[in-house]
Design a protein around this motif. Structure first.
Motif, mmCIF file in Angstrom:
data_model
loop_
_atom_site.group_PDB
_atom_site.id
_atom_site.type_symbol
_atom_site.label_atom_id
_atom_site.label_comp_id
_atom_site.label_asym_id
_atom_site.label_seq_id
_atom_site.Cartn_x
_atom_site.Cartn_y
_atom_site.Cartn_z
ATOM 1 N N PRO A 1 0.801 -1.228 0.000
ATOM 2 C CA PRO A 1 0.000 0.000 0.000
ATOM 3 C C PRO A 1 0.832 1.276 0.000
ATOM 4 N N HIS A 2 2.040 1.241 0.578
ATOM 5 C CA HIS A 2 2.856 2.445 0.688
ATOM 6 C C HIS A 2 3.770 2.651 -0.518
ATOM 7 N N ALA A 3 3.786 1.690 -1.417
ATOM 8 C CA ALA A 3 4.657 1.799 -2.588
ATOM 9 C C ALA A 3 3.973 2.597 -3.689
ATOM 10 N N SER A 4 4.765 3.062 -4.628
ATOM 11 C CA SER A 4 4.228 3.796 -5.762
ATOM 12 C C SER A 4 3.338 2.896 -6.618
ATOM 13 N N VAL A 5 2.345 3.482 -7.251
ATOM 14 C CA VAL A 5 1.441 2.708 -8.090
ATOM 15 C C VAL A 5 2.191 2.052 -9.246
ATOM 16 N N LEU A 6 3.306 2.651 -9.661
ATOM 17 C CA LEU A 6 4.065 2.100 -10.778
ATOM 18 C C LEU A 6 4.752 0.791 -10.421
ATOM 19 N N THR A 7 4.914 0.522 -9.127
ATOM 20 C CA THR A 7 5.526 -0.750 -8.734
ATOM 21 C C THR A 7 4.611 -1.932 -9.024
ATOM 22 N N ALA A 8 3.329 -1.664 -9.152
ATOM 23 C CA ALA A 8 2.371 -2.730 -9.466
ATOM 24 C C ALA A 8 2.136 -2.866 -10.957
ATOM 25 N N ALA A 9 2.736 -1.979 -11.744
ATOM 26 C CA ALA A 9 2.515 -1.999 -13.191
ATOM 27 C C ALA A 9 3.362 -3.087 -13.841
ATOM 28 N N PRO A 10 2.865 -3.718 -14.886
ATOM 29 C CA PRO A 10 3.664 -4.711 -15.620
ATOM 30 C C PRO A 10 4.828 -4.032 -16.331
ATOM 31 N N ALA A 11 5.837 -4.807 -16.665
ATOM 32 C CA ALA A 11 7.044 -4.245 -17.287
ATOM 33 C C ALA A 11 6.783 -3.740 -18.703
ATOM 34 N N ARG A 12 5.828 -4.336 -19.372
ATOM 35 C CA ARG A 12 5.558 -3.957 -20.764
ATOM 36 C C ARG A 12 4.763 -2.652 -20.840
ATOM 37 N N LYS A 13 4.873 -2.003 -21.986
ATOM 38 C CA LYS A 13 4.126 -0.772 -22.215
ATOM 39 C C LYS A 13 2.642 -1.092 -22.448
ATOM 40 N N PRO A 14 1.763 -0.159 -22.111
ATOM 41 C CA PRO A 14 0.326 -0.416 -22.310
ATOM 42 C C PRO A 14 -0.042 -0.369 -23.789
ATOM 43 N N LEU A 15 -1.033 -1.147 -24.148
ATOM 44 C CA LEU A 15 -1.531 -1.124 -25.523
ATOM 45 C C LEU A 15 -2.471 0.061 -25.698
ATOM 46 N N MET A 16 -2.371 0.721 -26.824
ATOM 47 C CA MET A 16 -3.184 1.900 -27.100
ATOM 48 C C MET A 16 -3.749 1.808 -28.508
ATOM 49 N N ILE A 17 -4.748 2.621 -28.749
ATOM 50 C CA ILE A 17 -5.351 2.665 -30.070
ATOM 51 C C ILE A 17 -5.839 4.081 -30.344
ATOM 52 N N SER A 18 -5.832 4.481 -31.601
ATOM 53 C CA SER A 18 -6.305 5.808 -31.984
ATOM 54 C C SER A 18 -7.833 5.832 -32.016
ATOM 55 N N PRO A 19 -8.454 6.959 -31.694
ATOM 56 C CA PRO A 19 -9.915 7.029 -31.739
ATOM 57 C C PRO A 19 -10.480 6.858 -33.143
ATOM 58 N N GLU A 20 -9.667 7.154 -34.163
ATOM 59 C CA GLU A 20 -10.134 7.007 -35.545
ATOM 60 C C GLU A 20 -9.957 5.592 -36.075
ATOM 61 N N ALA A 21 -9.276 4.733 -35.335
ATOM 62 C CA ALA A 21 -9.062 3.361 -35.786
ATOM 63 C C ALA A 21 -10.380 2.602 -35.834
ATOM 64 N N ASP A 22 -10.436 1.593 -36.698
ATOM 65 C CA ASP A 22 -11.645 0.782 -36.806
ATOM 66 C C ASP A 22 -11.921 0.067 -35.481
ATOM 67 N N ARG A 23 -13.188 -0.021 -35.119
ATOM 68 C CA ARG A 23 -13.538 -0.649 -33.846
ATOM 69 C C ARG A 23 -13.144 -2.119 -33.802
ATOM 70 N N MET A 24 -13.072 -2.774 -34.962
ATOM 71 C CA MET A 24 -12.659 -4.165 -34.978
ATOM 72 C C MET A 24 -11.168 -4.321 -34.676
ATOM 73 N N GLU A 25 -10.392 -3.238 -34.855
ATOM 74 C CA GLU A 25 -8.993 -3.271 -34.454
ATOM 75 C C GLU A 25 -8.902 -3.344 -32.933
ATOM 76 N N ALA A 26 -9.784 -2.605 -32.245
ATOM 77 C CA ALA A 26 -9.856 -2.701 -30.780
ATOM 78 C C ALA A 26 -10.259 -4.109 -30.365
ATOM 79 N N ALA A 27 -11.176 -4.703 -31.113
ATOM 80 C CA ALA A 27 -11.614 -6.069 -30.808
ATOM 81 C C ALA A 27 -10.457 -7.044 -30.965
ATOM 82 N N ARG A 28 -9.647 -6.861 -31.996
ATOM 83 C CA ARG A 28 -8.511 -7.761 -32.214
ATOM 84 C C ARG A 28 -7.469 -7.632 -31.100
#
Length: 456
Positions: A187-214
Motif C-alpha cells: 500500500p505504501h509503494a508507488s502505483v508504478l511498482t504494481a505496473a507490468p514491465a511492458r508498455k500499455p496497448l493503445m489505439i487511436s480514436p479514428e481506428a476501426d472498432r474491430m482493431e480494438a476487438a482484435r
C-alpha cells in the motif's frame, strides 16, 4: 413454467407492485421487448431509478428511442444522465429531431459535452464505442491512494478492473495496472511498482472498432486505452463494448452474404416497405445478372438442339461452380475480416486456390462420370451411343468450372476491398450468379471439343 419476463410485464402493467428491484435487467429487457413502446415506457417508469438506468444501459433493448419518446421529458433526461456515456451516445445516434436536441439540451453541460464529443467520432471507429468513464490516476500516487480513489469513484465508472496511470505533468498515458496487482501490492509503494514491465496497448480514436476487438482478443484484455496523438487518454474500449460490436458486425456480414442490405432494426420491428427496400434492390440486381445465363444458353441453342442430353447436366454444372465459389468467398471474407490476410496476399491465395479447385473439380468429375456410367450400365437411363463421351464432357467440365469458381470466389473479396467496398458484399448469390454464366460457357466449350464429329 411461466416466463419471468411475461410475469413481470403482466404484474406491472396490471398495477401490482412486485419487487422488480431484484429482477435481472436482461429479463426486464425481454419484458419490454415483448410490449408496445407505450406499455414499455410505463413499465420502465415503475422501476426504481437505478434499475431503470441499468435496463436502459443494455444494448439488447429494442425500440429505445420510441420508449424515450413516450416518457416525460424530465424522466427521459434523468435516465439518460445515468447510463454510461458510450451507451448514451449510441441512443442519441438513433434519436430523431426534435427529440434528440431536446433531450441533449436537457443534460448537464459536462455530460452533454462528453456525449457530443463521442458523437463526433466516425461511425464504427474505436472512438465511437469508447467510454470516458474510466479510472485514471497520476503516477505520483501510492497504491493506497489509488485504492481509496477507486472506492470513491467506483459507482461512476464503467469498469475499475484496469487503472490507467498518467504523467502528473504531461497527462500522457504511462501504464495500465490491473486491479488485482494493486490489491496484492504494498500500500505504501508507488502505483508504478504494481505496473507490468511492458508498455500499455493503445489505439487511436479514428481506428476501426474491430482493431480494438482484435487487440482485446489477442492480448486477453478487459479494456484497451484510446489515446490522441500526444498520448493523452481519451477513453477506453471495454470487452463488453467489443462483444456488442462483434455481434453487430457478424449480423451485418451474414445478411449481406445472403444477398441483401444489412437490417438496421430487429426483424420483427422493421417495416414492410423497409424490408422491400433492403431486399428488392439486391434481388433485382441478381435477377438481371441471371438473365446473362439465359443469354448464354441462347448462344448455344444450336448445340442444345443437336445434343439434348447435355441439358440434363446443366443444373449439376451450374450448382457445382456456384458452390465452390461460395465456399471460397466465405473463407476469404472471414480471413480478411480477421486480418489474417492483407490485399497483398491475393497472389498467395490464388496459388493456393488453383490446386484446391483442380482437386475438388477432379473429385466431383469422377463422381459425375461414375454416376453416368452406373445409370447407363444398369439401364436406369440411356444417354445414347456416345455416352462415354458425354461422361467425359461432364467430368472435364466439372474440373474447369469448379476451379474457376474457386478462383473467382477467392479473388472477388480482394477486388471489392481494393475498390473500397465491404468484402461481405460478395454474397453467395452474387458469386453463384457470376459463376453460372461462365460455367455454361466452359461446359459448352468443353462439349464442342469432345463431342465434335459425334453429337455436335
Amino acid at each position: 413454467m411461466q416466463d419471468i419476463s411475461e410475469t413481470i410485464t403482466k404484474e406491472t402493467l396490471a398495477g401490482q407492485n412486485g419487487d422488480l428491484a431484484h429482477a435481472r435487467a436482461p429479463e426486464i429487457v425481454d419484458a419490454l421487448n415483448a410490449r408496445e413502446p407505450a406499455d414499455s415506457a410505463k413499465l420502465l417508469q415503475s422501476l426504481p431509478p437505478e434499475k431503470a438506468i441499468e435496463v436502459l444501459d443494455l444494448p439488447g433493448l429494442d425500440s429505445t428511442c420510441e420508449i424515450l419518446a413516450e416518457l416525460p421529458q424530465d424522466t427521459a433526461v434523468s435516465l439518460l444522465s445515468g447510463v454510461s456515456d458510450d451507451r448514451a451516445a449510441d441512443i442519441f445516434k438513433e434519436l430523431v429531431e426534435p427529440l434528440r436536441t431536446t433531450l441533449l439540451n436537457g443534460l448537464n453541460p459536462e455530460t452533454r459535452n462528453v456525449i457530443s464529443g463521442l458523437l463526433a467520432y466516425p461511425e464504427r471507429s474505436a472512438g465511437s464505442i469508447m467510454t470516458t468513464e474510466f479510472v485514471s490516476v497520476p503516477s505520483s500516487w501510492t497504491i493506497a491512494e489509488v485504492l481509496h480513489h477507486i472506492r470513491m469513484v467506483e459507482r461512476t465508472r464503467e469498469t475499475v478492473y484496469s487503472i490507467f496511470v498518467t504523467d502528473p505533468v504531461k497527462k500522457t498515458l504511462i501504464q495500465a495496472v490491473p486491479l488485482r496487482r494493486l490489491i496484492s501490492g504494498d500500500p505504501h509503494a508507488s502505483v508504478l511498482t504494481a505496473a507490468p514491465a511492458r508498455k500499455p496497448l493503445m489505439i487511436s480514436p479514428e481506428a476501426d472498432r474491430m482493431e480494438a476487438a482484435r487487440l482485446i482478443s489477442r492480448y486477453d484484455l478487459l479494456a484497451v486505452a484510446v489515446v490522441d496523438g500526444p498520448g493523452h487518454i481519451l477513453g477506453i474500449v471495454t470487452v463488453d463494448d467489443v462483444i456488442d460490436a462483434i455481434v453487430e458486425e457478424s449480423t451485418e456480414d451474414a445478411q449481406k452474404f445472403g444477398g441483401m442490405e444489412a437490417l438496421d432494426e430487429p426483424y420483427l420491428r422493421i417495416s414492410f416497405l423497409e424490408m422491400i427496400k433492403k431486399r428488392g434492390g439486391w434481388l433485382c440486381a441478381l435477377f438481371l445478372s441471371e438473365m446473362l445465363t439465359a443469354s448464354a444458353m441462347q448462344t448455344f441453342q444450336t448445340e442444345l438442339e443437336k445434343a439434348i442430353v447435355l441439358t440434363l447436366f446443366i443444373p449439376l454444372i451450374m450448382s457445382s461452380g456456384g458452390n465452390s465459389g461460395s465456399q471460397a468467398t466465405s473463407l476469404l471474407i472471414r480471413s480478411l475480416a480477421l486480418h489474417e490476410l492483407r490485399l497483398r496476399d491475393w497472389w498467395r491465395v490464388a496459388l493456393r486456390e488453383l490446386p484446391t479447385g483442380l482437386t475438388l473439380g477432379a473429385i466431383l468429375g469422377v463422381i459425375g462420370i461414375v454416376r453416368i456410367t452406373l445409370w447407363q450400365t444398369l439401364g436406369i437411363f440411356d444417354y445414347g451411343p456416345h455416352w462415354v463421351l458425354v461422361a467425359a464432357t461432364v467430368g472435364t467440365a466439372l474440373v474447369g468450372i469448379v476451379t474457376f469458381g474457386s478462383l473467382c470466389g477467392s479473388m472477388l473479396p480482394f477486388i471489392l476491398k481494393r475498390i473500397g467496398f465491404d468484402p461481405a458484399s460478395a454474397s453467395a448469390p452474387f458469386v453463384a450468379t457470376l459463376v453460372d454464366v461462365t460455367g455454361l460457357v466452359i461446359y459448352f466449350g468443353v462439349a464442342a471439343v469432345i463431342l465434335r464429329g459425334t453429337l455436335l
